[in-house]
Design an enzyme around this catalytic site. Structure first.
Site, mmCIF file in Angstrom:
data_model
loop_
_atom_site.group_PDB
_atom_site.id
_atom_site.type_symbol
_atom_site.label_atom_id
_atom_site.label_comp_id
_atom_site.label_asym_id
_atom_site.label_seq_id
_atom_site.Cartn_x
_atom_site.Cartn_y
_atom_site.Cartn_z
ATOM 1 N N ASP A 3 35.304 28.837 40.394
ATOM 2 C CA ASP A 3 33.852 29.203 40.186
ATOM 3 C C ASP A 3 33.037 28.187 40.628
ATOM 4 O O ASP A 3 33.229 26.623 39.683
ATOM 5 C CB ASP A 3 33.455 29.520 39.033
ATOM 6 C CG ASP A 3 31.998 30.605 39.334
ATOM 7 O OD1 ASP A 3 32.220 31.586 38.879
ATOM 8 O OD2 ASP A 3 31.001 29.865 39.607
ATOM 9 N N GLN A 44 25.655 41.411 38.249
ATOM 10 C CA GLN A 44 26.763 41.082 39.041
ATOM 11 C C GLN A 44 25.915 40.158 40.570
ATOM 12 O O GLN A 44 24.792 40.949 40.630
ATOM 13 C CB GLN A 44 27.130 42.015 39.899
ATOM 14 C CG GLN A 44 28.408 42.397 40.577
ATOM 15 C CD GLN A 44 28.948 43.574 41.463
ATOM 16 O OE1 GLN A 44 28.830 44.848 40.860
ATOM 17 N NE2 GLN A 44 29.836 43.365 42.193
ATOM 18 N N HIS A 66 35.632 41.131 41.628
ATOM 19 C CA HIS A 66 36.184 39.872 40.906
ATOM 20 C C HIS A 66 36.008 40.049 39.386
ATOM 21 O O HIS A 66 35.500 40.366 38.892
ATOM 22 C CB HIS A 66 35.574 38.851 41.591
ATOM 23 C CG HIS A 66 34.285 38.738 40.957
ATOM 24 N ND1 HIS A 66 32.516 38.905 41.828
ATOM 25 C CD2 HIS A 66 33.763 38.083 39.946
ATOM 26 C CE1 HIS A 66 31.383 38.611 41.271
ATOM 27 N NE2 HIS A 66 32.027 38.208 40.185
HETATM 28 P P1 5GP Z 1 29.094 37.615 39.243
HETATM 29 O O1 5GP Z 1 27.760 37.138 39.085
HETATM 30 O O2 5GP Z 1 29.175 38.598 40.789
HETATM 31 O O3 5GP Z 1 29.689 38.494 38.138
HETATM 32 O O4 5GP Z 1 29.451 36.888 39.564
HETATM 33 C C1 5GP Z 1 30.043 35.754 40.913
HETATM 34 C C2 5GP Z 1 30.284 34.059 40.450
HETATM 35 O O5 5GP Z 1 30.968 33.786 41.621
HETATM 36 C C3 5GP Z 1 29.140 33.415 39.728
HETATM 37 O O6 5GP Z 1 29.801 32.623 38.494
HETATM 38 C C4 5GP Z 1 29.246 32.874 40.907
HETATM 39 O O7 5GP Z 1 28.926 31.213 39.993
HETATM 40 C C5 5GP Z 1 30.678 32.625 41.876
HETATM 41 N N1 5GP Z 1 30.059 31.887 43.189
HETATM 42 C C6 5GP Z 1 28.941 32.375 43.721
HETATM 43 N N2 5GP Z 1 29.168 31.155 44.866
HETATM 44 C C7 5GP Z 1 30.414 30.516 45.001
HETATM 45 C C8 5GP Z 1 30.742 29.822 45.881
HETATM 46 O O8 5GP Z 1 30.501 29.697 47.304
HETATM 47 N N3 5GP Z 1 32.503 29.446 45.918
HETATM 48 C C9 5GP Z 1 32.671 29.821 44.210
HETATM 49 N N4 5GP Z 1 33.847 29.051 43.967
HETATM 50 N N5 5GP Z 1 32.127 30.633 43.493
HETATM 51 C C10 5GP Z 1 30.899 31.000 43.990
#
Ligand code: 5GP
Ligand code: ZN
Length: 115
Positions: free
Chosen positions: A30, A95, A101
């Site tokens: 992440d 999200q 994911h």
């Molecule tokens: P969500 O908030 O949708 O559950 O998780 C999305 C995750 O993607 C977050 O933990 C955020 O830090 C990660 N993330 C967002 N943009 C990027 C990116 O460009 N590269 C990587 N490796 N992680 C990302």
């Protein structure tokens, strides 16, 4: 999906630190870790969230779970210390990337209930 950051990573249009890869799944670090170790298990198929997982995705879901086991096998401290998996869905679920994911968080004790 043109504007999906995970699809861009999967197409090598955006960089990421890859942990492991199978036919249907990629695991990356992440970019904004919320624990000493924070990995993302990302299906190669663009599925927006858990509600959009279909019968045809049975093998994919199994590969996501298997990827978690593979990460634990690779990073021994996870098995020793324990870890948390999280799938956020929708606005109240927190999200921020609309491509299904699973988070793997580890390296510190986790509290409950989550924030
Ligand atoms: P969500 O908030 O949708 O559950 O998780 C999305 C995750 O993607 C977050 O933990 C955020 O830090 C990660 N993330 C967002 N943009 C990027 C990116 O460009 N590269 C990587 N490796 N992680 C990302
Ligand atoms: Zn996507």
């Amino acid at each position: 999906m043109d504007d999906c950051i995970f699809c861009k990573i999967l197409s090598n249009l955006s960089p990421a630190d890859k942990i492991l890869e199978s036919d249907r799944v990629l695991v990356i670090e992440d970019k904004y870790p919320q624990a000493p170790k924070h990995y993302l298990v990302i299906p190669k198929k663009h599925i927006s969230d858990m509600l959009s997982v279909g019968e045809e995705d049975r093998q994919l879901v199994w590969e996501m779970f298997n990827a978690v086991r593979e990460v634990v096998r690779k990073k021994k401290s996870l098995g020793e210390q324990g870890f948390r998996t999280v799938i956020n869905n929708g606005v109240y679920g927190g999200q921020t990337v609309d491509h299904l994911h699973m988070h793997i968080l580890c390296g510190r004790p986790m509290s409950w209930p989550p924030g």
